[in-house]
Design an enzyme around this catalytic site. Structure first.
Site, PDB file in Angstrom:
ATOM      1  N   HIS A 349      40.357  54.776  47.853  1.00 33.29           N
ATOM      2  CA  HIS A 349      40.670  53.613  47.014  1.00 33.29           C
ATOM      3  C   HIS A 349      42.031  53.012  47.281  1.00 33.29           C
ATOM      4  O   HIS A 349      42.395  52.026  46.648  1.00 33.29           O
ATOM      5  CB  HIS A 349      40.601  53.989  45.532  1.00 33.29           C
ATOM      6  CG  HIS A 349      39.209  54.076  44.998  1.00 33.29           C
ATOM      7  ND1 HIS A 349      38.526  52.984  44.524  1.00 33.29           N
ATOM      8  CD2 HIS A 349      38.361  55.125  44.891  1.00 33.29           C
ATOM      9  CE1 HIS A 349      37.329  53.355  44.128  1.00 33.29           C
ATOM     10  NE2 HIS A 349      37.199  54.655  44.344  1.00 33.29           N
ATOM     11  N   LYS A 528      45.100  42.618  34.597  1.00 33.89           N
ATOM     12  CA  LYS A 528      44.938  43.805  35.441  1.00 33.89           C
ATOM     13  C   LYS A 528      46.119  44.713  35.148  1.00 33.89           C
ATOM     14  O   LYS A 528      47.065  44.306  34.486  1.00 33.89           O
ATOM     15  CB  LYS A 528      44.911  43.416  36.918  1.00 33.89           C
ATOM     16  CG  LYS A 528      46.044  42.466  37.335  1.00 33.89           C
ATOM     17  CD  LYS A 528      45.934  42.029  38.786  1.00 33.89           C
ATOM     18  CE  LYS A 528      44.869  41.008  39.020  1.00 33.89           C
ATOM     19  NZ  LYS A 528      43.836  41.445  39.944  1.00 33.89           N
ATOM     20  N   ARG A 529      46.070  45.926  35.622  1.00 26.00           N
ATOM     21  CA  ARG A 529      47.211  46.812  35.427  1.00 26.00           C
ATOM     22  C   ARG A 529      48.461  46.204  36.034  1.00 26.00           C
ATOM     23  O   ARG A 529      48.389  45.464  37.013  1.00 26.00           O
ATOM     24  CB  ARG A 529      46.937  48.164  36.081  1.00 26.00           C
ATOM     25  CG  ARG A 529      45.829  48.916  35.370  1.00 26.00           C
ATOM     26  CD  ARG A 529      46.165  50.369  35.182  1.00 26.00           C
ATOM     27  NE  ARG A 529      47.039  50.562  34.057  1.00 26.00           N
ATOM     28  CZ  ARG A 529      47.715  51.684  33.822  1.00 26.00           C
ATOM     29  NH1 ARG A 529      47.644  52.692  34.663  1.00 26.00           N
ATOM     30  NH2 ARG A 529      48.466  51.804  32.761  1.00 26.00           N
ATOM     31  N   LYS A 534      50.522  43.973  42.639  1.00 26.74           N
ATOM     32  CA  LYS A 534      49.642  42.957  42.055  1.00 26.74           C
ATOM     33  C   LYS A 534      50.414  41.684  41.718  1.00 26.74           C
ATOM     34  O   LYS A 534      49.840  40.636  41.456  1.00 26.74           O
ATOM     35  CB  LYS A 534      48.936  43.515  40.820  1.00 26.74           C
ATOM     36  CG  LYS A 534      47.923  44.632  41.150  1.00 26.74           C
ATOM     37  CD  LYS A 534      47.272  45.157  39.883  1.00 26.74           C
ATOM     38  CE  LYS A 534      46.304  46.306  40.103  1.00 26.74           C
ATOM     39  NZ  LYS A 534      44.945  45.882  40.491  1.00 26.74           N
ATOM     40  N   THR A 636      38.010  44.304  41.463  1.00 27.05           N
ATOM     41  CA  THR A 636      36.690  43.996  40.915  1.00 27.05           C
ATOM     42  C   THR A 636      36.841  42.925  39.842  1.00 27.05           C
ATOM     43  O   THR A 636      35.875  42.198  39.566  1.00 27.05           O
ATOM     44  CB  THR A 636      36.025  45.240  40.295  1.00 27.05           C
ATOM     45  OG1 THR A 636      36.966  45.898  39.445  1.00 27.05           O
ATOM     46  CG2 THR A 636      35.542  46.195  41.369  1.00 27.05           C
ATOM     47  N   LYS A 640      34.365  39.565  38.740  1.00 24.31           N
ATOM     48  CA  LYS A 640      33.929  39.196  37.385  1.00 24.31           C
ATOM     49  C   LYS A 640      34.274  37.735  37.097  1.00 24.31           C
ATOM     50  O   LYS A 640      33.472  37.000  36.504  1.00 24.31           O
ATOM     51  CB  LYS A 640      34.606  40.089  36.342  1.00 24.31           C
ATOM     52  CG  LYS A 640      34.336  41.575  36.490  1.00 24.31           C
ATOM     53  CD  LYS A 640      35.309  42.385  35.601  1.00 24.31           C
ATOM     54  CE  LYS A 640      35.367  43.837  36.001  1.00 24.31           C
ATOM     55  NZ  LYS A 640      36.537  44.538  35.413  1.00 24.31           N
TER      56      LYS A 640
HETATM   57  C1  LIG Z   1      37.627  45.068  36.017  1.00 30.12           C
HETATM   58  C2  LIG Z   1      38.688  45.743  35.283  1.00 30.12           C
HETATM   59  C3  LIG Z   1      39.828  46.204  35.955  1.00 30.12           C
HETATM   60  C4  LIG Z   1      40.041  45.977  37.435  1.00 30.12           C
HETATM   61  O1  LIG Z   1      40.714  44.743  37.584  1.00 30.12           O
HETATM   62  P1  LIG Z   1      41.423  44.352  38.955  1.00 30.12           P
HETATM   63  O2  LIG Z   1      41.854  42.942  38.711  1.00 30.12           O
HETATM   64  O3  LIG Z   1      40.395  44.439  40.017  1.00 30.12           O
HETATM   65  O4  LIG Z   1      42.564  45.264  39.147  1.00 30.12           O
HETATM   66  C5  LIG Z   1      40.815  46.826  35.239  1.00 30.12           C
HETATM   67  N1  LIG Z   1      40.709  47.016  33.912  1.00 30.12           N
HETATM   68  C6  LIG Z   1      39.639  46.576  33.223  1.00 30.12           C
HETATM   69  C7  LIG Z   1      39.598  46.790  31.760  1.00 30.12           C
HETATM   70  C8  LIG Z   1      38.594  45.939  33.884  1.00 30.12           C
HETATM   71  O5  LIG Z   1      37.538  45.524  33.181  1.00 30.12           O
END
Ligand SMILES: *Cc1c(COP(=O)(O)O)cnc(C)c1O
Length: 791
Positions: A349, A528-529, A534, A636, A640
């Site tokens: 990952h 995101k985190r 990022k 991911t 979405k």
């Molecule tokens: C999809 C999702 C992530 C991943 O988000 P990235 O933008 O790909 O880092 C992290 N936290 C939650 C709650 C998510 O639903």
């Protein structure tokens, strides 16, 4: 099941499971009664799946993951068994608000971010596809911390208590308990070895059924809780040592107490190693117990068992499986190694060196003495078989879990096309040369049941009305929307869906945060985190520069924007927490400026989690995917957003590359350096300072921070951020700034042609059906697991 039958089922559970009559039922009682009534509906497909798998002697997948970020389960389960309308009617008829009941469920935050959410989407897809599977993980008493912001805008962390109330979904399985040892010594006797652990805990199973689309199949999520072998030391208690009497219990339980709140640095903590061994060892024992109940020849294990390691966290599965086969069941060592490898797959990952797990050999030898010996032997065998190799498992007194996983897996996969190529050319280049067929790509995906059908019912209705039923488990069918997108009527309806979702979000922001936002403005979202790679700080710097120019020239034709941030920072990650602190204070200052009030608002709702993502993503116009190229393995969240009709502003990183290929470059706002260019640019020691010198806007933004504009005049407040940008800037925020600014102005221009924006947004939704996690799981089933679907 009709609404009336469901109503009866709910009333039965209210009475016999909750011990309440309707007149005295609380929201919690109603939620539990509905949960149990729905759970009852899942039992049949669950039993069916188990029986059918046994009857067919089918191979099973065992997905081992330290994290399962499942979020709430009730709405998703109702959706999958097709009872949404019935449940709505039944609950309303009993005098409760359906949404209130759903919102009463705690969000099970048993993960940090993408890696854990991927595991949850995979569970959904494996059940939907009828792939016999178990998810194995840890039943953390406290999931990821709850985030709030102090009055100064800093992140505050509190323990998350998702299990304080009964959670309803799980079945406790005291009969499925295994003793897991640590420490101790190894006695060699002839060809085998006997490990005598010094201490041990019990792993007890808790099963949650995970039902697939239309309730045809259900798999099991089995989470292990740690318990003491002996709960209570009565002798100590009788001597008056009340604390000591409870000590064994406290000690054992710490193993499943907390989720480590960081997925980007491997800290080398003993408790973490114990957690990893705890759940991996319990899972393997469970797997072998199930296998030996049906088969006697252990060499047949790979034809019945596929074990997937989600990152290196369960990497001890290799040595432990060898130990179980060789030491405990008498298989010759070499054969045990080959058998284990044929069962194991490893998903990488990350390429970031600080995230690749390494354990000191001394800690490994202390906690898992037999495993340390086995690891040494695997490394020797590999060296002997490949005398030219340059990399090894053991190096500088450390055990490298990435190398161990690679060597012990028959397949290693990356999670996007770009990432997989980088896995081949960087971290594992040497091992890839020795084993050229081992690395494969399986680009990540997300489940459309949760992320479209559940999260965006308005869009789902529009899709169904346009292309008919059945897209939820054949998401590639979304391309059938394309002809309709060329009609004004469809575009108007698509725009109306987005507008309604935005109005809902604007109302939520108003009531929860007390900030009024213009629902007609562009909703520009980065959730995101928090991590420097990022680059939330790139976004907030552009926000500052934008605000400064808006103040200079408010009539310059800016697209009105609501900038929305969401995400947690690991408690020990000081820089990420400073960026959070800065964003909150930029929001405070910008939102108070009457001159720009109509043009720019910054909102940062606290405690980002799955439930919040479900609220924000359907309302987004612009998706911020702006990581330093080469650093985001896949992402991911990006998928979405596209599926929900947001346009992406992004770098050529992770799955962004594949999103852009699918939606077309004219429907994607690209900026920034490529992964190769980033590496090249970093060679210049002044890459940051020269970028700042060449960009008046970036200079102005950094100087505004340094002048104390967002810290009540305190010039030193954000020095950590600004000095890092000026001096080091490993993540090349400065070098990408102007390119990002320019792309944002292209976004502005595009926004003013609203009908064309809608067209582009709809094309994003229509062309990204490939990112269904069903497609990803089919890839794993074919390329790695060699399993056929049972439905
Ligand atoms: C999809 C999702 C992530 C991943 O988000 P990235 O933008 O790909 O880092 C992290 N936290 C939650 C709650 C998510 O639903």
């Amino acid at each position: 099941m009709t609404a009336t039958e469901l109503r009866e089922a709910i009333l039965r559970h209210l009475e016999f499971s909750q011990g309440k009559d309707l007149a005295h039922a609380s929201l919690y009682d109603m939620r539990m009664a509905l949960t149990l009534a729905i759970r009852d509906r899942i039992i049949e497909p669950w039993f069916h799946a188990t029986r059918a798998t046994y009857a067919a002697q089918s191979k099973r997948v065992y997905y081992l993951s330290m994290e399962f970020l499942i979020g709430r389960l009730l709405e998703d389960a109702i959706l999958n068994v097709g009872l949404t309308e019935a449940a709505h009617e039944a609950v309303s008829g009993l005098g409760f608000d359906f949404r209130d009941v759903l919102n009463d469920e705690p969000d099970a935050a048993l993960g940090n971010g993408g890696l854990g959410r991927l595991a949850a989407c995979f569970l959904d897809s494996m059940s939907t596809l009828g792939c016999p599977a178990y998810g194995y993980g840890i039943r953390y008493e406290h999931g990821l911390f709850r985030q709030s912001f102090g009055p100064d805008g800093r992140q505050v962390e509190d323990a998350e208590d998702w299990l304080r109330q009964s959670h309803g979904w799980e079945f406790e399985r005291p009969e499925a308990s295994f003793r897991i040892g640590f420490g101790g010594s190894v006695a060699e006797s002839g060809r085998s070895a006997v490990w005598t652990p010094e201490n041990a805990v019990m792993a007890k199973a808790y099963d949650t059924p995970i039902v697939g689309w239309q309730g045809k199949w259900a798999n099991t999520l089995r989470l292990w809780g740690a318990e003491p072998l002996r709960a209570f030391d009565l002798a100590a208690f009788n001597k008056g040592d009340f604390t000591g009497a409870a000590a064994p219990e406290a000690l054992a339980r710490t193993i499943s107490r907390v989720l480590y709140p960081d997925d980007t640095t491997a800290q080398g903590k003993e408790l973490r190693l114990k957690q990893e061994f705890f759940f991996t060892a319990a899972s393997l024992r469970d797997i072998l117990r199930r296998f030996t109940s049906e088969h006697s020849d252990l060499r047949a294990l790979p034809s019945r068992v596929a074990i997937q390691m989600n990152d290196t966290h369960p990497a001890i599965a290799g040595p432990e499986l060898i130990r179980l086969l060789a030491d405990e069941r008498g298989l010759p060592f070499e054969e045990a190694v080959d058998t284990a490898r044929a069962c194991l797959g490893y998903t990488n990952h990350t390429l970031m060196p600080e995230a690749l797990e390494r354990w000191s050999e001394s800690l490994m030898a202390e906690v898992l003495p037999r495993h340390m010996q086995i690891i040494e032997r695997i490394d020797e065998m590999h060296a002997k078989a490949h005398p030219t190799r340059k990399s090894s498992i053991l190096e500088n007194g450390e055990v490298k879990m990435g190398e161990l996983s690679f060597i012990m897996a028959h397949r290693v996969n990356g999670v996007s096309a770009l990432h997989t190529e980088l896995v081949k050319s960087t971290v594992f280049s040497d091992l890839h040369a020795l084993h050229p067929d081992r690395i494969v790509n399986e680009t990540n995906g997300v489940t459309p049941r949760r992320w479209i059908k559940g999260a965006n019912p308005r869009l789902s209705s529009l899709i169904t009305e346009t292309i008919g039923e059945g897209w939820e488990d054949h998401l590639e069918r979304l391309t059938e929307l394309e002809p309709a997108i060329e009609t004004q009527e469809f575009r108007d309806r698509f725009a109306a869906v987005k507008a309604a979702n935005k109005a809902d979000l604007a109302e939520w922001i108003g009531t929860t945060m007390g900030i009024s936002v213009n629902p007609d403005a562009m909703f520009d979202v980065q959730i995101k985190r928090f991590h420097e790679y990022k680059r939330q700080h790139l976004n907030i710097l552009e926000t500052i520069a934008l605000w400064l120019e808006m103040r200079e020239n408010p009539k310059a034709g800016w697209a009105p924007r609501v900038k929305i941030f969401g995400g947690k920072a690991a408690p020990g990650y000081v820089m990420a927490k400073e960026i959070i602190h800065l964003i909150n204070n930029v929001a405070r200052v910008v939102n108070a400026d009457k001159a720009t009030r109509e043009l720019l608002t910054v909102v940062y709702p606290p405690n980002y989690n799955v439930t919040m993502a479900e609220k924000l993503i359907p309302a987004a116009d612009l998706s911020e995917q702006i990581s330093t190229a080469g650093k985001e393995a896949s992402g991911t969240g990006n998928m979405k957003f596209s599926l929900n009709g947001a346009l992406t502003i992004g770098t050529l990183d992770g799955a962004n590359v594949e999103i852009r290929d699918l939606v077309g470059e004219e429907n994607f706002f690209l900026f920034g350096m490529t992964a190769d260019e980033v590496v090249e640019r970093r060679r210049h020691p002044d890459h940051a300072s020269s970028a700042i010198a060449e960009s008046p806007r970036l200079t102005a933004a950094i100087e505004a921070i340094e002048a104390g504009m967002f810290s009540n005049g305190d010039k030193a407040m954000y020095r950590m951020i600004t000095q890092n940008l000026r001096a080091h800037d490993y993540f090349t925020v400065c070098a990408d700034f102007d390119s990002y600014w320019d792309a944002q102005r292209r976004v502005d221009t595009a926004w003013f042609d609203r009908d064309n924006w809608t067209r582009m947004a709809a094309l994003n939704a229509a062309r990204t059906g490939w990112f269904s996690s069903d497609r990803t799981i089919k890839g794993y089933m074919g390329d790695i697991w060699n399993i056929s679907p049972m439905i």
